[in-house]
Design an enzyme around this catalytic site. Structure first.
Site, short mmCIF file in Angstrom:
data_model
loop_
_atom_site.label_atom_id
_atom_site.label_comp_id
_atom_site.label_asym_id
_atom_site.label_seq_id
_atom_site.Cartn_x
_atom_site.Cartn_y
_atom_site.Cartn_z
CD GLU A 1 52.55 27.48 -29.35
OE1 GLU A 1 52.15 26.42 -28.83
OE2 GLU A 1 52.48 27.69 -30.58
NE ARG B 1 42.54 38.04 -48.13
CZ ARG B 1 43.26 38.97 -47.52
NH1 ARG B 1 44.56 39.06 -47.77
NH2 ARG B 1 42.72 39.80 -46.68
CE LYS C 1 54.17 26.37 -33.39
NZ LYS C 1 52.83 26.52 -32.87
CB CYS D 1 36.61 39.29 -46.24
SG CYS D 1 35.63 38.92 -44.77
CG HIS E 1 62.18 19.42 -7.88
ND1 HIS E 1 62.55 19.17 -6.58
CD2 HIS E 1 61.59 20.64 -7.87
CE1 HIS E 1 62.18 20.19 -5.81
NE2 HIS E 1 61.60 21.10 -6.58
CD1 TRP F 1 36.58 34.24 -41.24
CD2 TRP F 1 37.67 32.79 -42.52
NE1 TRP F 1 37.14 33.31 -40.42
CE2 TRP F 1 37.82 32.41 -41.16
CE3 TRP F 1 38.28 32.01 -43.50
CZ2 TRP F 1 38.55 31.28 -40.78
CZ3 TRP F 1 39.00 30.90 -43.11
CH2 TRP F 1 39.14 30.54 -41.77
C1 F6R Z 1 50.90 23.28 -33.44
C2 F6R Z 1 49.52 23.07 -33.86
C3 F6R Z 1 48.75 22.01 -33.16
C4 F6R Z 1 47.28 22.43 -32.96
C5 F6R Z 1 46.48 21.25 -32.40
C6 F6R Z 1 45.05 21.62 -32.08
O1 F6R Z 1 51.51 24.30 -34.17
O2 F6R Z 1 49.01 23.70 -34.73
O3 F6R Z 1 49.33 21.65 -31.96
O4 F6R Z 1 47.24 23.49 -32.07
O5 F6R Z 1 46.48 20.21 -33.35
O6 F6R Z 1 44.37 22.08 -33.22
P1 F6R Z 1 43.03 22.86 -33.08
O7 F6R Z 1 43.32 24.15 -32.38
O8 F6R Z 1 42.56 23.07 -34.47
O9 F6R Z 1 42.09 22.05 -32.26
#
Ligand code: F6R
Length: 619
Positions: free
Chosen positions: A492, A27, A496, A2, A515, A84
């Site tokens: 992850e 925001r 990234k 918010c 493997h 929000w």
């Molecule tokens: C990667 C990323 C995407 C989302 C994916 C799912 O940084 O942001 O891989 O995680 O598109 O999006 P949501 O969570 O909105 O369903």
């Protein structure tokens, strides 16, 4: 997240307040409102949706002769808010500002007051009449109940009774020209102008008017009037603090002084986790998920949980799988939503299917959720966006409270999703009696500490990450290896890096390396290993040895003070120590920063990677 803006001074404040809210639009919000003091009373206007709707509501108010507009002279004290929704639906009644029964105290509040239900019951018993579902209204009533001609004293008395994670600004019709704010872990800043002062949740709200800023710290009460800012601690003792001059342009201001949204959001992760667990771990050992509309008996008797998600959300779901199975001893299946929906899955009507989606609008996840529901399963949506499609397609909803994520690459929503999965795992364990009280208490305590461990880890690893990025940013390929909860962290981290730097990456279960993937390794391959303390650490270390034997360079993410890994890996980056199953929340941080740093060194636009767009649906 918010937004708060407050003004006192000599100028008509309505346009200043709306302009301040516009600066906080980035925001994210779902409703907005403002209140001003005029002629000994308060006028308030609120509207659901975009700020355009608030402007239209103000015009309509004017045309009806409303005093917000026609006051002569115009009002010069007011507060405004963009909301929000975190609890309480998106409605005009729930939009801020909120007031007490006599309409004398108006407040705007960010964050969550955890003990609002108990306070509300007490205030109702004393005759208080409430018109919204919000915790903010409770705070307005509480301040009014302590008011005896001194707003700062009333705020201080109310503040002492509040638990949670919040910041608010209050005003009283009897004290025009004064605003009083208080801060408990949510941001609050004051701006000092010529004969006028501001209070806001972020500097951009008033930066067009003044760049003289005083930051309010935790447990401080701040009073502003036209002559300036006075700060006191929670005992009422004065605190001296000199203003700072901020030299941000408007672009830097939106990013909170960070060079990109991605970096800003990386640094908002402690808040995202704190908000997500706030109010849901009320005691030492219990988890309160009463907002999730699934009966305890049903959850107690569950035979299987299935999690469907895409991308980063899929990785958060994988962490959830390990935690739920370990703590609640329920089998958990995890599937990529785009696979699940097309593979004619076997769905048992007793299954709980969790759709994990930050936006609540990802087509494959929505389709997988609908399919599961058609086949008789009950569906829980875990999402960051109130009112999103996932919330309409599910039997029950649990919100992450990470605030709007602008950067396409998900960061703060990932850790918030993991925190939400932990809450589900702990609640199931509590109901099913699969964790002893001692272990449950220990985990609840550890989870509550994760926000400060995020801060500690970010502060401690930034320089080290920079060195690693400097050494490796021109590599052609990165391999990520991990086991157990280290594996989703690797998946992850690898996503990234490829997403923002376009460097090819692969992430593997470390035990699978021999493997096939081991063929990729030579002296030029950096291998990132998640080697935090866990029951599988010795296994991970054997894999690190194998990697080094091929001449590849190892970068290990390790738990602070854990000597064992330093002997094996070339480079180590430490993260804060926590329960081993909670480690993903901190272990991902250096990997996000590494991806960020490498991409910036390559001169790339991290907020908007090529070919990618974010699903966000804020009107
Ligand atoms: C990667 C990323 C995407 C989302 C994916 C799912 O940084 O942001 O891989 O995680 O598109 O999006 P949501 O969570 O909105 O369903």
């Amino acid at each position: 997240m918010c937004g708060i803006v407050g003004y006192v001074g000599a100028r008509p404040c309505r346009d200043l307040l709306v302009a301040g809210l516009e600066k906080l639009e980035y925001r994210g919000y779902d409703s907005a409102g403002l209140s001003v003091i005029e002629d000994g009373r308060v006028e308030s206007v609120r509207a659901v949706g975009h700020l355009g709707n608030l402007r239209a509501a103000l015009e309509e108010h004017d045309s009806r002769g409303g005093r917000v507009a026609v006051a002569a002279p115009p009002a010069t004290t007011g507060v405004a808010h963009t909301r929000w929704a975190t609890h309480g639906r998106v409605t005009e009644e729930n939009a801020h500002p909120h007031s007490d029964s006599s309409d004398r105290v108006h407040i705007v509040l960010n964050g969550i007051v955890e003990n609002h239900a108990k306070l509300r019951r007490r205030l109702e018993a004393d005759g208080g009449v409430f018109s919204s579902e919000t915790d903010a209204e409770v705070v307005a009533h509480l301040i009014a109940s302590h008011y005896d001609g001194d707003l700062a004293a009333a705020v201080r008395a109310a503040f002492a009774k509040l638990r949670g994670h919040y910041a608010f600004v209050a005003m009283h019709a009897d004290q025009p020209g004064v605003l009083v704010g208080a801060r408990k872990e949510c941001p609050l800043v004051a701006g000092i102008g010529e004969g006028e002062s501001f209070l806001a949740s972020a500097i951009p709200a008033f930066l067009a008017e003044t760049s003289e800023v005083v930051t309010i710290e935790n447990d401080e009460i701040v009073t502003i009037d036209a002559s300036g800012v006075r700060i006191a601690d929670s005992e009422g003792d004065p605190v001296e603090r000199e203003p700072e001059t901020i030299d941000w342009d408007s672009d830097a201001a939106e990013k909170g002084g960070y060079e990109t949204f991605m970096l800003k959001e990386i640094h908002e992760q402690a808040d995202a986790v704190a908000e997500t667990i706030a109010g849901r771990l009320p005691g030492d050992e219990g988890v309160d998920l009463s907002e999730v509309d699934l009966e305890d008996d049903y959850l107690r008797g569950l035979k299987r949980v299935v999690i469907v998600a895409c991308g980063t959300s899929y990785h958060a779901g994988l962490v959830g799988r390990y935690a739920i199975e370990e703590w609640a001893r329920v089998p958990v299946e995890m599937d990529v939503a785009s696979e699940y929906r097309y593979r004619n899955p076997v769905v048992d009507p007793g299954d709980l299917v969790i759709g994990l989606t930050q936006s609540g609008e990802t087509a494959d996840t929505l389709a997988a959720m609908r399919l599961a529901r058609e086949k008789g399963a009950r569906v829980l949506a875990i999402t960051n966006l109130m009112g999103s499609q996932a919330t309409r397609d599910a039997d029950a909803v649990l919100y992450t409270r990470a605030g709007l994520e602008v950067s396409v690459a998900a960061t703060k929503t990932f850790v918030a999703q993991i925190a939400a999965m932990y809450l589900v795992g702990l609640r199931l364990a509590e109901l099913r009696g699969t964790l002893g009280t001692e272990r449950l208490t220990e985990l609840v305590g550890e989870l509550k500490q994760m926000p400060s461990k995020i801060e500690e880890t970010l502060a401690g690893c930034e320089d080290r990450v920079r060195e690693v990025a400097e050494a490796h940013h021109d590599q052609k390929f990165f391999l990520y290896l991990g086991r157990h909860i280290g594996l989703p962290v690797c998946l992850e981290g690898a996503l990234k890096l490829k997403e923002v730097s376009y460097i090819p990456t692969d992430a593997y279960a470390a035990g699978e390396m021999k493997h096939g993937p081991i063929a990729l390794l030579d002296e030029s391959t950096p291998v990132v290993c998640v080697a935090t303390d866990s029951p599988v650490l010795s296994k991970v270390l054997s894999n690190v040895e194998e990697v080094r034997a091929r001449g590849a360079e190892t970068i290990a993410i390790v738990t602070e003070g854990s000597g064992a890994v330093g002997d094996v890996a070339e480079q180590t980056i430490e993260v804060a120590r926590s329960d081993w199953l909670l480690q993903p929340i901190v272990a991902i941080l250096p990997l996000q920063l590494l991806a960020y740093d490498i991409a910036r060194r390559l001169g790339l636009n991290v907020d908007q990677p090529r070919n990618l767009a974010k699903t966000v649906t804020v009107e």
